[in-house]
Design a protein around this motif. Sequence first.
Motif, PDB file in Angstrom:
ATOM      1  N   SER A 124      40.724 -22.093-105.315  1.00  0.00           N
ATOM      2  CA  SER A 124      41.420 -23.269-105.835  1.00  0.00           C
ATOM      3  C   SER A 124      42.891 -23.258-105.453  1.00  0.00           C
ATOM      4  N   VAL A 125      43.531 -22.075-105.467  1.00  0.00           N
ATOM      5  CA  VAL A 125      44.935 -21.986-105.070  1.00  0.00           C
ATOM      6  C   VAL A 125      45.094 -22.288-103.587  1.00  0.00           C
ATOM      7  N   VAL A 126      44.203 -21.746-102.748  1.00  0.00           N
ATOM      8  CA  VAL A 126      44.268 -22.007-101.310  1.00  0.00           C
ATOM      9  C   VAL A 126      44.056 -23.491-101.031  1.00  0.00           C
ATOM     10  N   ASP A 127      43.135 -24.117-101.744  1.00  0.00           N
ATOM     11  CA  ASP A 127      42.902 -25.550-101.564  1.00  0.00           C
ATOM     12  C   ASP A 127      44.159 -26.358-101.874  1.00  0.00           C
ATOM     13  N   LEU A 128      44.867 -25.967-102.942  1.00  0.00           N
ATOM     14  CA  LEU A 128      46.100 -26.656-103.310  1.00  0.00           C
ATOM     15  C   LEU A 128      47.133 -26.552-102.188  1.00  0.00           C
ATOM     16  N   LEU A 129      47.280 -25.363-101.640  1.00  0.00           N
ATOM     17  CA  LEU A 129      48.261 -25.152-100.585  1.00  0.00           C
ATOM     18  C   LEU A 129      47.874 -25.904 -99.313  1.00  0.00           C
ATOM     19  N   GLN A 130      46.588 -25.872 -98.977  1.00  0.00           N
ATOM     20  CA  GLN A 130      46.140 -26.557 -97.768  1.00  0.00           C
ATOM     21  C   GLN A 130      46.319 -28.062 -97.906  1.00  0.00           C
ATOM     22  N   ARG A 131      46.066 -28.588 -99.090  1.00  0.00           N
ATOM     23  CA  ARG A 131      46.266 -30.020 -99.313  1.00  0.00           C
ATOM     24  C   ARG A 131      47.749 -30.385 -99.190  1.00  0.00           C
ATOM     25  N   ARG A 132      48.601 -29.452 -99.622  1.00  0.00           N
ATOM     26  CA  ARG A 132      50.044 -29.693 -99.515  1.00  0.00           C
ATOM     27  C   ARG A 132      50.476 -29.797 -98.057  1.00  0.00           C
ATOM     28  N   THR A 133      49.913 -28.964 -97.194  1.00  0.00           N
ATOM     29  CA  THR A 133      50.265 -29.029 -95.777  1.00  0.00           C
ATOM     30  C   THR A 133      49.809 -30.344 -95.168  1.00  0.00           C
ATOM     31  N   ARG A 134      48.621 -30.809 -95.568  1.00  0.00           N
ATOM     32  CA  ARG A 134      48.070 -32.041 -94.981  1.00  0.00           C
ATOM     33  C   ARG A 134      48.780 -33.287 -95.486  1.00  0.00           C
ATOM     34  N   GLU A 135      49.000 -33.357 -96.781  1.00  0.00           N
ATOM     35  CA  GLU A 135      49.483 -34.598 -97.390  1.00  0.00           C
ATOM     36  C   GLU A 135      51.005 -34.716 -97.425  1.00  0.00           C
ATOM     37  N   HIS A 136      51.713 -33.581 -97.430  1.00  0.00           N
ATOM     38  CA  HIS A 136      53.166 -33.621 -97.561  1.00  0.00           C
ATOM     39  C   HIS A 136      53.889 -32.966 -96.382  1.00  0.00           C
ATOM     40  N   GLY A 137      53.151 -32.326 -95.500  1.00  0.00           N
ATOM     41  CA  GLY A 137      53.787 -31.712 -94.348  1.00  0.00           C
ATOM     42  C   GLY A 137      54.574 -30.461 -94.647  1.00  0.00           C
ATOM     43  N   SER A 138      54.358 -29.858 -95.816  1.00  0.00           N
ATOM     44  CA  SER A 138      55.057 -28.609 -96.119  1.00  0.00           C
ATOM     45  C   SER A 138      54.481 -27.479 -95.269  1.00  0.00           C
ATOM     46  N   ALA A 139      55.345 -26.628 -94.777  1.00  0.00           N
ATOM     47  CA  ALA A 139      54.899 -25.421 -94.091  1.00  0.00           C
ATOM     48  C   ALA A 139      54.636 -24.335 -95.121  1.00  0.00           C
ATOM     49  N   VAL A 140      53.630 -23.508 -94.857  1.00  0.00           N
ATOM     50  CA  VAL A 140      53.281 -22.414 -95.762  1.00  0.00           C
ATOM     51  C   VAL A 140      53.382 -21.105 -94.992  1.00  0.00           C
ATOM     52  N   ILE A 141      54.142 -20.164 -95.541  1.00  0.00           N
ATOM     53  CA  ILE A 141      54.188 -18.801 -95.015  1.00  0.00           C
ATOM     54  C   ILE A 141      53.597 -17.905 -96.086  1.00  0.00           C
ATOM     55  N   PHE A 142      52.460 -17.322 -95.784  1.00  0.00           N
ATOM     56  CA  PHE A 142      51.596 -16.707 -96.782  1.00  0.00           C
ATOM     57  C   PHE A 142      51.436 -15.220 -96.483  1.00  0.00           C
ATOM     58  N   VAL A 143      52.113 -14.373 -97.269  1.00  0.00           N
ATOM     59  CA  VAL A 143      51.988 -12.925 -97.129  1.00  0.00           C
ATOM     60  C   VAL A 143      50.729 -12.456 -97.848  1.00  0.00           C
ATOM     61  N   THR A 144      49.926 -11.645 -97.147  1.00  0.00           N
ATOM     62  CA  THR A 144      48.665 -11.194 -97.732  1.00  0.00           C
ATOM     63  C   THR A 144      48.208  -9.900 -97.062  1.00  0.00           C
ATOM     64  N   HIS A 145      47.356  -9.153 -97.751  1.00  0.00           N
ATOM     65  CA  HIS A 145      46.675  -8.017 -97.145  1.00  0.00           C
ATOM     66  C   HIS A 145      45.279  -8.408 -96.663  1.00  0.00           C
ATOM     67  N   GLU A 146      44.786  -9.556 -97.104  1.00  0.00           N
ATOM     68  CA  GLU A 146      43.395  -9.938 -96.840  1.00  0.00           C
ATOM     69  C   GLU A 146      43.360 -11.373 -96.333  1.00  0.00           C
ATOM     70  N   ILE A 147      42.950 -11.552 -95.092  1.00  0.00           N
ATOM     71  CA  ILE A 147      43.016 -12.871 -94.481  1.00  0.00           C
ATOM     72  C   ILE A 147      41.822 -13.751 -94.836  1.00  0.00           C
ATOM     73  N   ASN A 148      40.697 -13.169 -95.218  1.00  0.00           N
ATOM     74  CA  ASN A 148      39.492 -13.982 -95.383  1.00  0.00           C
ATOM     75  C   ASN A 148      39.626 -15.135 -96.376  1.00  0.00           C
TER      76      ASN A 148
END
Length: 292
Positions: free
Chosen positions: A194-218
Amino acid sequence: MTQQRYSSPAADEVAPDGSGPFAVELVDAALAYGARTLWSGLTLAVEPGEFVAVLGPNGSGKTSLLKVLLGLVLVTRGSVSVAGSPVRRGNPDVGYIPQHRGLTSHVPLRARDLVGLGIDGHRWGVPWPSRSRNALVDRLLGQVGASSYADVPVGRLSGGEQQRLRVAHALATDPTVLLCDEPLLSLDLHHQRSVVDLLQRRTREHGSAVIFVTHEINPILAATDRVLYITQGGFRLGDVDEVMTSETLSELYRSDVEVIRRGKRLIVVGAGDDEHSHHVDVDVDGRGKAVS
């Protein structure tokens, strides 16, 4: 040092889509603490609406990169800009989503109060209520699907619900860039999605760039446009198929690393730390199983 550099225009040039300056740009940037260099020669141009995953072992400088973009740490060499301007603390063009840490029932804040701090939490004194402020809080709560628990104390909410509020908090200034520091830790698979969906929707609808630090890419594989993989010996930058390979990671770690592909999943074995050698193999549709 093994490095792959992304060729980018000067800071005053616009992104390829003509929408304005790059959301984030680093040119020949280096960061060192005393005699220890975390990374150097880093040139990166992130376009509006782009989702960049930042991976690497502990201590490689992933979170330090976010601190640089937040204006908390100065680079040792090179230049850094956000939305065409030099980085600075308190930049409204930058939203920050931290790791999930559960808030106890003793925290005297409602959900809407926590989101409201993203609007005026940097100001002295008690927030002055107004129709416009309340309307903005309600709109932010609606954007992250949190309207139903707007007046519930945050300590009574689940980890996923609390993390949705942190996303809303980060969106309060309508940022150009969202910096995410492992925000999925401690969340179950449903709430991760659900959190990833929110961020992805933000990139599509508002053009925000996301820089996402993680240990697990899946969990973010379907959303990721490019990967910046940092190790203490260098970095690689490119799309998933370029970076997440046995050859590339073995070269970065200077040791044998195996990347196993199973459909839409990646399993990385032998990368030199527990997070990579033993992790959760998560399908992008939200299902997962433990592997080693």
